[in-house]
Design an enzyme around this catalytic site. Structure first.
Site, short mmCIF file in Angstrom:
data_model
loop_
_atom_site.label_atom_id
_atom_site.label_comp_id
_atom_site.label_asym_id
_atom_site.label_seq_id
_atom_site.Cartn_x
_atom_site.Cartn_y
_atom_site.Cartn_z
N SER A 132 -11.27 -2.25 3.12
CA SER A 132 -10.60 -2.45 4.40
C SER A 132 -10.28 -1.09 5.00
CB SER A 132 -9.29 -3.22 4.22
OG SER A 132 -9.57 -4.48 3.68
N GLU A 161 -6.14 2.53 6.41
CA GLU A 161 -5.78 2.40 5.00
C GLU A 161 -6.54 3.45 4.20
OE1 GLU A 161 -5.59 -1.52 3.24
OE2 GLU A 161 -6.46 -0.78 1.38
N ARG A 195 0.82 -1.21 0.00
CA ARG A 195 0.00 0.00 0.00
C ARG A 195 0.85 1.27 0.00
NH1 ARG A 195 -2.26 -3.65 -1.35
NH2 ARG A 195 -4.00 -4.72 -0.37
#
Ligand SMILES: Cc1cc2nc3c(=O)[nH]c(=O)nc-3n(C[C@H](O)[C@H](O)[C@H](O)COP(=O)(O)OP(=O)(O)OC[C@H]3O[C@@H](n4cnc5c(N)ncnc54)[C@H](O)[C@@H]3O)c2cc1C
Length: 290
Positions: free
Chosen positions: A215, A285, A165
């Site tokens: 998420s 996130e 990420r």
């Protein structure tokens, strides 16, 4: 040049985010192509106007007050694609799911993992989106970017700094213009089977019937965010109209009419409880804007 047709004022961001949350953006600009995008960014930057690049809005929580500046949306104009042999080029605003579907139709394997990720090519490169063991770093050949000085460059995948990420694109504020994938010819039925299987697994596990940004937290090293949250007894924990999903604890969902403040309150409580119970700090996130 960008005109009335591709600029909106006081545009509600709840209409442009998968969370279906977010107040108005002062300006909402939809450039038609790369040249217009460059021009728009040059004008905004010279005027010192804050600006934010928007893909599909599937990883964003925009505040209830909205955004004081210009949202530059790429999904209306930057949607060109081109296939040549094993390579597929997509402009930044192309939905990743469409790229995955197109690769399947061309009998090219590699993008199956992306069939259920509701982001754009630009957003997916920005954070090296991934699922079920695959990620952008595995299939990208190169990415064409606009640099802060207004010049463009084509960066090969190994110069993108892609990790879990994260990317140089995010770190250095680059703008993704397009991405080229290097894929492998394969039997179309096999590709389709894999995509169907991943879609089924997603539908079984994820609360896809409710607005969310996927998420909510990054995977903490050595743990799974969803498991920590459910072990902390927080499944279904609710503030206002936002809640930890009862189907998958890793998702905060909008039960209908949630505010950004509701979501923030859920996130903060989850972080606090998980840290208290397990000593693990969950990092969001989802990105916050405004
Ligand atoms: C139901 C659901 C399931 C999901 N599943 C997954 C999953 O399995 N794996 C996964 O990784 N993610 C998943 N996500 C999260 C999300 O889809 C990805 O993070 C996706 O890559 C975000 O892309 P986007 O276009 O929506 O980006 P946005 O939300 O629009 O923007 C995210 C960030 O990218 C930046 N950005 C966007 N376009 C560009 C560009 N052209 N150049 C530079 N920066 C840009 C934005 O400025 C912003 O900072 C899921 C989300 C949902 C709602």
């Amino acid at each position: 040049m960008v005109g009335e047709d591709n600029v909106e004022l006081a545009e509600p961001m709840s209409e442009h985010t998968t969370f279906e949350i977010g107040g108005p953006a002062d300006l909402y600009v939809m450039p038609d192509d790369v040249e217009e995008l460059r021009e728009v960014l040059r004008i905004l930057d010279e005027a010192g106007e804050p600006r934010f690049l928007l893909g599909c809005g599937s990883d964003l929580l925009v505040s209830d007050a909205g955004y004081r500046g210009a949202i530059v949306s790429l999904t209306e104009g930057l949607v060109g694609v081109n296939a040549e042999g094993k390579e597929l080029m997509c402009e930044a605003g192309v939905p990743l799911r469409e790229a995955s579907e197109m690769a399947c139709e061309l009998g090219l394997s590699g993008l199956e993992f992306a069939c259920g990720i509701p982001g754009s090519i630009g957003g997916a490169c920005f954070m090296n989106a991934g699922a079920y063991g695959g990620c952008m770093a595995d299939v990208l050949k190169s990415v064409r970017v606009l640099l802060a000085d207004g010049t463009t460059a084509t960066l090969p995948v190994d110069e993108l700094g892609l990790g879990y990420r994260k990317s140089r694109i995010a770190d250095e504020g680059m703008v993704v213009l397009s991405a080229t994938f290097r894929l492998e010819p394969a039997d179309q039925d096999r590709i389709r089977e894999t995509m169907d299987d991943l879609t089924q697994r997603r539908e079984e596990k994820q609360p896809l019937d409710k607005p969310s940004a996927g998420s909510t937290f990054k995977r903490p090293e050595g743990h799974f965010a969803g498991k920590l949250i459910s072990d902390a007894g927080l499944m279904g924990y609710q503030v206002g109209r936002a809640a930890v999903s009862k189907k998958h604890a890793g998702f905060v969902v909008n039960l209908g009419g949630a505010t950004a403040a509701d979501v923030h309150a859920v996130i903060e409580h989850v972080q606090h409880e998980v840290e208290h119970d397990f000593g693990v700090r969950l990092e969001p996130e989802v990105r916050f804007l405004g």
